[in-house]
Design a protein around this motif. Structure first.
Motif, PDB file in Angstrom:
ATOM      1  N   ARG A  51       0.846  -1.208   0.000  1.00  0.00           N
ATOM      2  CA  ARG A  51       0.000   0.000   0.000  1.00  0.00           C
ATOM      3  C   ARG A  51       0.875   1.250   0.000  1.00  0.00           C
ATOM      4  O   ARG A  51       2.040   1.201   0.410  1.00  0.00           O
ATOM      5  CB  ARG A  51      -0.994  -0.022   1.175  1.00  0.00           C
ATOM      6  CG  ARG A  51      -0.497   0.507   2.472  1.00  0.00           C
ATOM      7  CD  ARG A  51      -1.621   1.201   3.261  1.00  0.00           C
ATOM      8  NE  ARG A  51      -1.324   1.313   4.680  1.00  0.00           N
ATOM      9  CZ  ARG A  51      -0.478   2.199   5.193  1.00  0.00           C
ATOM     10  NH1 ARG A  51       0.209   2.999   4.418  1.00  0.00           N
ATOM     11  NH2 ARG A  51      -0.294   2.248   6.513  1.00  0.00           N
ATOM     12  N   ALA A  52       0.296   2.361  -0.463  1.00  0.00           N
ATOM     13  CA  ALA A  52       1.059   3.610  -0.550  1.00  0.00           C
ATOM     14  C   ALA A  52       1.270   4.178   0.847  1.00  0.00           C
ATOM     15  O   ALA A  52       0.414   4.007   1.719  1.00  0.00           O
ATOM     16  CB  ALA A  52       0.285   4.610  -1.401  1.00  0.00           C
ATOM     17  N   PRO A  53       2.406   4.855   1.072  1.00  0.00           N
ATOM     18  CA  PRO A  53       2.632   5.474   2.385  1.00  0.00           C
ATOM     19  C   PRO A  53       1.585   6.547   2.664  1.00  0.00           C
ATOM     20  O   PRO A  53       1.185   7.274   1.750  1.00  0.00           O
ATOM     21  CB  PRO A  53       4.014   6.123   2.252  1.00  0.00           C
ATOM     22  CG  PRO A  53       4.608   5.613   1.001  1.00  0.00           C
ATOM     23  CD  PRO A  53       3.525   5.063   0.148  1.00  0.00           C
ATOM     24  N   ARG A  54       1.126   6.619   3.918  1.00  0.00           N
ATOM     25  CA  ARG A  54       0.245   7.727   4.317  1.00  0.00           C
ATOM     26  C   ARG A  54       1.127   8.934   4.632  1.00  0.00           C
ATOM     27  O   ARG A  54       2.317   8.762   4.928  1.00  0.00           O
ATOM     28  CB  ARG A  54      -0.542   7.344   5.586  1.00  0.00           C
ATOM     29  CG  ARG A  54      -1.517   6.227   5.381  1.00  0.00           C
ATOM     30  CD  ARG A  54      -2.468   6.094   6.584  1.00  0.00           C
ATOM     31  NE  ARG A  54      -3.307   4.938   6.429  1.00  0.00           N
ATOM     32  CZ  ARG A  54      -3.314   3.868   7.237  1.00  0.00           C
ATOM     33  NH1 ARG A  54      -2.531   3.834   8.292  1.00  0.00           N
ATOM     34  NH2 ARG A  54      -4.099   2.851   6.996  1.00  0.00           N
ATOM     35  N   LYS A  85      -3.360 -10.603   2.236  1.00  0.00           N
ATOM     36  CA  LYS A  85      -3.919  -9.457   1.515  1.00  0.00           C
ATOM     37  C   LYS A  85      -4.935  -8.813   2.428  1.00  0.00           C
ATOM     38  O   LYS A  85      -5.877  -9.464   2.892  1.00  0.00           O
ATOM     39  CB  LYS A  85      -4.583  -9.913   0.214  1.00  0.00           C
ATOM     40  CG  LYS A  85      -3.778  -9.493  -0.972  1.00  0.00           C
ATOM     41  CD  LYS A  85      -4.515  -9.570  -2.262  1.00  0.00           C
ATOM     42  CE  LYS A  85      -3.622  -8.915  -3.322  1.00  0.00           C
ATOM     43  NZ  LYS A  85      -3.984  -9.270  -4.655  1.00  0.00           N
ATOM     44  N   VAL A  86      -4.704  -7.565   2.777  1.00  0.00           N
ATOM     45  CA  VAL A  86      -5.608  -6.830   3.663  1.00  0.00           C
ATOM     46  C   VAL A  86      -6.052  -5.582   2.904  1.00  0.00           C
ATOM     47  O   VAL A  86      -5.205  -4.817   2.445  1.00  0.00           O
ATOM     48  CB  VAL A  86      -4.904  -6.403   4.978  1.00  0.00           C
ATOM     49  CG1 VAL A  86      -5.904  -5.840   5.978  1.00  0.00           C
ATOM     50  CG2 VAL A  86      -4.117  -7.552   5.604  1.00  0.00           C
ATOM     51  N   HIS A  87      -7.364  -5.379   2.808  1.00  0.00           N
ATOM     52  CA  HIS A  87      -7.902  -4.209   2.106  1.00  0.00           C
ATOM     53  C   HIS A  87      -7.202  -4.002   0.754  1.00  0.00           C
ATOM     54  O   HIS A  87      -6.700  -2.924   0.451  1.00  0.00           O
ATOM     55  CB  HIS A  87      -7.747  -2.930   2.947  1.00  0.00           C
ATOM     56  CG  HIS A  87      -8.186  -3.089   4.382  1.00  0.00           C
ATOM     57  ND1 HIS A  87      -7.375  -2.817   5.456  1.00  0.00           N
ATOM     58  CD2 HIS A  87      -9.347  -3.502   4.907  1.00  0.00           C
ATOM     59  CE1 HIS A  87      -8.014  -3.062   6.571  1.00  0.00           C
ATOM     60  NE2 HIS A  87      -9.223  -3.477   6.271  1.00  0.00           N
ATOM     61  N   ASP A  88      -7.113  -5.096  -0.023  1.00  0.00           N
ATOM     62  CA  ASP A  88      -6.576  -5.068  -1.398  1.00  0.00           C
ATOM     63  C   ASP A  88      -5.065  -4.879  -1.514  1.00  0.00           C
ATOM     64  O   ASP A  88      -4.549  -4.718  -2.615  1.00  0.00           O
ATOM     65  CB  ASP A  88      -7.233  -3.962  -2.257  1.00  0.00           C
ATOM     66  CG  ASP A  88      -8.712  -4.211  -2.430  1.00  0.00           C
ATOM     67  OD1 ASP A  88      -9.105  -5.392  -2.358  1.00  0.00           O
ATOM     68  OD2 ASP A  88      -9.453  -3.227  -2.608  1.00  0.00           O
ATOM     69  N   HIS A  89      -4.339  -4.878  -0.402  1.00  0.00           N
ATOM     70  CA  HIS A  89      -2.878  -4.736  -0.487  1.00  0.00           C
ATOM     71  C   HIS A  89      -2.206  -5.879   0.262  1.00  0.00           C
ATOM     72  O   HIS A  89      -2.755  -6.404   1.213  1.00  0.00           O
ATOM     73  CB  HIS A  89      -2.424  -3.404   0.123  1.00  0.00           C
ATOM     74  CG  HIS A  89      -2.944  -2.223  -0.618  1.00  0.00           C
ATOM     75  ND1 HIS A  89      -2.496  -1.880  -1.871  1.00  0.00           N
ATOM     76  CD2 HIS A  89      -3.883  -1.317  -0.292  1.00  0.00           C
ATOM     77  CE1 HIS A  89      -3.131  -0.812  -2.286  1.00  0.00           C
ATOM     78  NE2 HIS A  89      -3.992  -0.446  -1.348  1.00  0.00           N
ATOM     79  N   TYR A  90      -1.002  -6.205  -0.196  1.00  0.00           N
ATOM     80  CA  TYR A  90      -0.219  -7.218   0.511  1.00  0.00           C
ATOM     81  C   TYR A  90       0.432  -6.607   1.748  1.00  0.00           C
ATOM     82  O   TYR A  90       0.910  -5.459   1.710  1.00  0.00           O
ATOM     83  CB  TYR A  90       0.931  -7.708  -0.362  1.00  0.00           C
ATOM     84  CG  TYR A  90       0.610  -8.722  -1.416  1.00  0.00           C
ATOM     85  CD1 TYR A  90       0.050  -9.949  -1.073  1.00  0.00           C
ATOM     86  CD2 TYR A  90       0.928  -8.477  -2.755  1.00  0.00           C
ATOM     87  CE1 TYR A  90      -0.191 -10.908  -2.056  1.00  0.00           C
ATOM     88  CE2 TYR A  90       0.682  -9.424  -3.736  1.00  0.00           C
ATOM     89  CZ  TYR A  90       0.122 -10.634  -3.378  1.00  0.00           C
ATOM     90  OH  TYR A  90      -0.106 -11.571  -4.347  1.00  0.00           O
ATOM     91  N   TYR A  91       0.477  -7.415   2.815  1.00  0.00           N
ATOM     92  CA  TYR A  91       1.229  -7.062   4.018  1.00  0.00           C
ATOM     93  C   TYR A  91       1.971  -8.330   4.439  1.00  0.00           C
ATOM     94  O   TYR A  91       1.401  -9.422   4.397  1.00  0.00           O
ATOM     95  CB  TYR A  91       0.295  -6.673   5.177  1.00  0.00           C
ATOM     96  CG  TYR A  91      -0.455  -5.381   4.994  1.00  0.00           C
ATOM     97  CD1 TYR A  91      -1.612  -5.336   4.231  1.00  0.00           C
ATOM     98  CD2 TYR A  91      -0.022  -4.213   5.611  1.00  0.00           C
ATOM     99  CE1 TYR A  91      -2.319  -4.147   4.080  1.00  0.00           C
ATOM    100  CE2 TYR A  91      -0.724  -3.024   5.468  1.00  0.00           C
ATOM    101  CZ  TYR A  91      -1.869  -3.000   4.701  1.00  0.00           C
ATOM    102  OH  TYR A  91      -2.561  -1.828   4.546  1.00  0.00           O
ATOM    103  N   GLY A  92       3.221  -8.214   4.867  1.00  0.00           N
ATOM    104  CA  GLY A  92       3.945  -9.413   5.276  1.00  0.00           C
ATOM    105  C   GLY A  92       5.035  -9.115   6.289  1.00  0.00           C
ATOM    106  O   GLY A  92       5.583  -8.003   6.336  1.00  0.00           O
ATOM    107  N   THR A  93       5.331 -10.129   7.102  1.00  0.00           N
ATOM    108  CA  THR A  93       6.362 -10.011   8.140  1.00  0.00           C
ATOM    109  C   THR A  93       7.664 -10.643   7.654  1.00  0.00           C
ATOM    110  O   THR A  93       7.693 -11.851   7.397  1.00  0.00           O
ATOM    111  CB  THR A  93       5.914 -10.767   9.415  1.00  0.00           C
ATOM    112  OG1 THR A  93       4.650 -10.282   9.819  1.00  0.00           O
ATOM    113  CG2 THR A  93       6.928 -10.627  10.530  1.00  0.00           C
ATOM    114  N   PRO A  94       8.749  -9.865   7.497  1.00  0.00           N
ATOM    115  CA  PRO A  94      10.030 -10.462   7.108  1.00  0.00           C
ATOM    116  C   PRO A  94      10.452 -11.526   8.134  1.00  0.00           C
ATOM    117  O   PRO A  94      10.411 -11.277   9.340  1.00  0.00           O
ATOM    118  CB  PRO A  94      10.989  -9.267   7.115  1.00  0.00           C
ATOM    119  CG  PRO A  94      10.118  -8.054   6.991  1.00  0.00           C
ATOM    120  CD  PRO A  94       8.842  -8.403   7.684  1.00  0.00           C
TER     121      PRO A  94
END
Ligand code: 5GP
Length: 210
Positions: A51-54, A85-94
């Motif tokens: 997702r884009a930075p706020r 995938k949360v709210h259409d964006h990928y999120y992941g923990t290295p």
């Protein structure tokens, strides 16, 4: 940790704890995690996201902001402990920094969604299994969740509606977590979290007598 018996010092070594905190977005979880991450108690795991930075968010501090292709490449090479995938964006923990910290006896804090928490609960790695402490933050009411989400002022109306719908579903899963904190003021949430954190640090199974 040191105790004395017959003048002989007993000394323990402790395995790191993986604190996983989830909540519907807007609950106040990020504020709680922001307070916790600046303490010396843990290292905070900085997630990757597409997702884009706020406004005001800093690369490498709030997230590692990646393109979709790079994120998918890291999925392929097994670079994530979990991703969703949360709210259409990928999120992941290295993965690597988390494993290394736990092996060194350092506690780690993850602020991730319920899908990520489910993946970590299902993880067969003994280091993860032995270290996991998952915590759900429950908003006081659904109306309060909506109020907090709107107050943040960072989402469009469509995004707010999406997050509220997801939040309603997520809240049904609170029973899967070892602990649930009913969110109150910031100070109350911190006090409750610190109480469970302290207890977990005395768990015999994570201690080795040197
Ligand atoms: P936000 O876009 O508001 O920063 O985060 C949206 C949601 O994604 C939050 O519930 C947050 O906890 C979750 N999230 C952040 N990082 C990760 C991650 O690495 N993995 C997963 N599964 N969820 C994450």
């Amino acid at each position: 940790m040191i105790a004395t018996t017959n003048n002989q010092k007993h000394q323990f070594q402790r395995q790191g704890i993986l604190f996983v905190v989830s909540a519907a977005s807007g609950t106040g979880k990020s504020t709680l995690c922001d307070n916790l991450r600046h303490s010396d108690d843990f290292i905070y795991s900085v997630s990757c996201t597409t997702r884009a930075p706020r406004p005001g968010e800093i690369e490498g501090e709030d997230y590692h902001f990646l393109g979709k292709e790079e994120f998918e490449r890291r999925i392929q090479v097994g670079g994530f402990l979990e991703y969703a995938k949360v709210h259409d964006h990928y999120y992941g923990t290295p993965k690597q920094p988390v494993i290394e910290a736990l092996q060194n006896g350092t506690d780690v804090l993850l602020d991730i969604d319920i899908q990520g928490a489910q993946q970590i609960r299902g993880c067969i790695d003994p280091i993860i299994q032995g270290s996991l402490v998952d915590v759900f933050i429950m908003p006081p009411t659904f109306e309060e969740l909506e109020r907090r989400l709107r107050k943040r002022g960072t989402e469009t109306e469509e995004q707010i509606q999406k997050r509220l719908a997801t939040g309603r579903e997520e809240m049904k899963l609170w029973k899967s977590y070892r602990y649930t904190i009913l969110s109150g003021s910031m100070e109350e949430d911190l006090t409750k979290f610190r109480a469970l954190m302290r207890a977990e640090r005395y768990l015999s199974s994570r201690l080795t007598l040197l």
